[in-house]
Design an enzyme around this catalytic site. Sequence first.
Site, PDB file in Angstrom:
ATOM      1  N   ASP A 144      33.786  45.522  32.302  1.00  0.00           N
ATOM      2  CA  ASP A 144      34.481  45.534  31.014  1.00  0.00           C
ATOM      3  C   ASP A 144      33.514  45.080  29.921  1.00  0.00           C
ATOM      4  OD1 ASP A 144      34.313  42.818  31.373  1.00  0.00           O
ATOM      5  OD2 ASP A 144      36.439  42.508  31.700  1.00  0.00           O
ATOM      6  N   SER A 145      33.931  45.182  28.684  1.00  0.00           N
ATOM      7  CA  SER A 145      33.007  44.965  27.567  1.00  0.00           C
ATOM      8  C   SER A 145      32.811  43.508  27.209  1.00  0.00           C
ATOM      9  CB  SER A 145      33.518  45.702  26.325  1.00  0.00           C
ATOM     10  OG  SER A 145      34.695  45.072  25.829  1.00  0.00           O
ATOM     11  N   GLY A 146      33.690  42.627  27.688  1.00  0.00           N
ATOM     12  CA  GLY A 146      33.706  41.235  27.266  1.00  0.00           C
ATOM     13  C   GLY A 146      34.646  40.978  26.116  1.00  0.00           C
ATOM     14  N   GLY A 147      35.141  42.040  25.504  1.00  0.00           N
ATOM     15  CA  GLY A 147      35.985  41.885  24.328  1.00  0.00           C
ATOM     16  C   GLY A 147      37.267  41.120  24.599  1.00  0.00           C
ATOM     17  N   PHE A 148      37.969  41.449  25.670  1.00  0.00           N
ATOM     18  CA  PHE A 148      39.254  40.799  25.946  1.00  0.00           C
ATOM     19  C   PHE A 148      39.078  39.295  26.102  1.00  0.00           C
ATOM     20  CE2 PHE A 148      42.413  39.087  28.880  1.00  0.00           C
ATOM     21  CZ  PHE A 148      43.596  39.459  28.246  1.00  0.00           C
ATOM     22  N   ASP A 199      35.415  46.404  22.069  1.00  0.00           N
ATOM     23  CA  ASP A 199      36.597  46.640  21.242  1.00  0.00           C
ATOM     24  C   ASP A 199      37.237  45.318  20.874  1.00  0.00           C
ATOM     25  OD1 ASP A 199      37.417  46.093  23.896  1.00  0.00           O
ATOM     26  OD2 ASP A 199      39.399  46.916  23.463  1.00  0.00           O
ATOM     27  N   GLN A 239      42.809  51.680  21.123  1.00  0.00           N
ATOM     28  CA  GLN A 239      43.633  50.580  20.647  1.00  0.00           C
ATOM     29  C   GLN A 239      44.735  51.162  19.744  1.00  0.00           C
ATOM     30  OE1 GLN A 239      43.821  47.471  21.545  1.00  0.00           O
ATOM     31  NE2 GLN A 239      41.986  47.312  22.822  1.00  0.00           N
ATOM     32  N   GLY A 283      44.905  46.904  25.023  1.00  0.00           N
ATOM     33  CA  GLY A 283      45.919  46.311  24.165  1.00  0.00           C
ATOM     34  C   GLY A 283      47.337  46.489  24.645  1.00  0.00           C
ATOM     35  N   ASP A 306      43.295  48.216  36.774  1.00  0.00           N
ATOM     36  CA  ASP A 306      42.710  46.994  37.327  1.00  0.00           C
ATOM     37  C   ASP A 306      43.576  45.815  36.909  1.00  0.00           C
ATOM     38  OD1 ASP A 306      41.066  44.871  35.362  1.00  0.00           O
ATOM     39  OD2 ASP A 306      41.582  46.772  34.425  1.00  0.00           O
ATOM     40  N   CYS A 357      53.202  46.705  57.840  1.00  0.00           N
ATOM     41  CA  CYS A 357      51.978  46.670  57.041  1.00  0.00           C
ATOM     42  C   CYS A 357      50.764  46.676  57.962  1.00  0.00           C
ATOM     43  CB  CYS A 357      51.958  45.430  56.153  1.00  0.00           C
ATOM     44  SG  CYS A 357      50.424  45.228  55.206  1.00  0.00           S
ATOM     45  N   CYS A 371      47.644  45.721  57.179  1.00  0.00           N
ATOM     46  CA  CYS A 371      46.538  44.847  56.753  1.00  0.00           C
ATOM     47  C   CYS A 371      46.180  43.856  57.859  1.00  0.00           C
ATOM     48  CB  CYS A 371      46.893  44.116  55.461  1.00  0.00           C
ATOM     49  SG  CYS A 371      47.948  42.659  55.654  1.00  0.00           S
ATOM     50  N   CYS A 403      48.775  40.910  58.216  1.00  0.00           N
ATOM     51  CA  CYS A 403      50.049  41.224  58.866  1.00  0.00           C
ATOM     52  C   CYS A 403      49.875  41.591  60.332  1.00  0.00           C
ATOM     53  CB  CYS A 403      50.754  42.343  58.105  1.00  0.00           C
ATOM     54  SG  CYS A 403      51.437  41.801  56.513  1.00  0.00           S
ATOM     55  N   HIS A 409      46.242  40.582  52.038  1.00  0.00           N
ATOM     56  CA  HIS A 409      47.485  41.364  52.100  1.00  0.00           C
ATOM     57  C   HIS A 409      47.792  42.035  50.765  1.00  0.00           C
ATOM     58  CE1 HIS A 409      51.621  42.576  52.785  1.00  0.00           C
ATOM     59  NE2 HIS A 409      51.877  42.035  51.605  1.00  0.00           N
TER      60      HIS A 409
END
Length: 368
Positions: free
Chosen positions: A91-95, A145, A187, A214, A264, A302, A304, A307, A333
């Site tokens: 990611d850009s680091g913006g958030f 952004d 955005q 956003g 994500d 399941c 996994c 489980c 899980h």
Amino acid sequence: MVITYELQAECDGARAGLLRTPHGTFKTPMFMPVGTQATVKTLTPEELYDMGAQVILSNTYHLFLRPGEDLVREAGGLHKFMNWKQAVLTDSGGFQVFSLGQMRKITEQGVTFRSHLDGSKKFLSPEVSMDIQMALDSDIAMAFDECIPYPSDYDYTQLSTERTSRWAKRCADHHHSDTQGLFGIVQGGMYPELRRKSCDDLVDMDFDGYGIGGLSVGESKDMMYDILEKTTPCLPAHKARYLMGVGTPDCLLEGVARGVDMFDCVFPTRVARNGMAMTHTGRVTVRNAKFARDFRPIEDGCGCYTCRNYTRAYIRHLFKAEELLAYRLVSIHNLYFLLDFMRSMRQSILDGTFREFRKQFWQWYQDA
């Protein structure tokens, strides 16, 4: 284009495709586990491969602060540094920067902020974000952004969205890599006309793909779905669409229904550390007293590792004893559950049965 997307099938608005990257070709729709600091918390890369993870996300802001992009470059890039052989999105680091609140100042040039680690003064701009991400050498970089908080009035949202478009142009102009693609980020807040304008601006710049930012920032789910319905039709069908920061089963399903390909979120591993397990019928908080003598797996059927080998009673014991294995077992899980959920959803699109898949989900699921 370093990153390409091939649309394979559509069904009731949902898309199945292939995302081609320098580190392999991967099936969409997909959920990307989050490895914030070059690791998915408590899990090894081998465990992620075994459960079918394809692309993972790492965080520009955190890696910029520690250990620093120069060290990662010296190690041979993010893939070698963290021993991950498949694709990585950064990611850009913006958030993260904009979530610092009073610890940051926004100008047209970029954002000056105080490190959450030691309070030291730092600066991020479109150009700096691109330099960091090129040094990290992820497969997909994200344009820098401004993540607009909710709620925000129209005037602020318009000014911010226009600045994000200008920053996206600076990112595109500065980015140069033969091994890394670049996605723009839409955005526009909760205003459909600003979302459409943001899409128009970014599509004109011809990015490799498009993030939708956003959202999932405090608005209702119905509001998020409404904005998605008005946003995805404005994006090109031959490019990947990535809804950022969303990771609950209901939102994944409804995002796919509105034409999203990639997701994500830290949610599945974060709640795992609090003892919350994800299932097809809703959440199970395995640390609760009622599971003290429950010798079933977290979810019957399941596949996994957790489980197949451990019971609710044992996992509850681990939480009560504050044993670290508890966090690992529920994280395994939860990630397996979401990855398997996405595989099943993709197959329903290919089979032309997505409508039935969606209907059946809502007959069982209780946590929306």
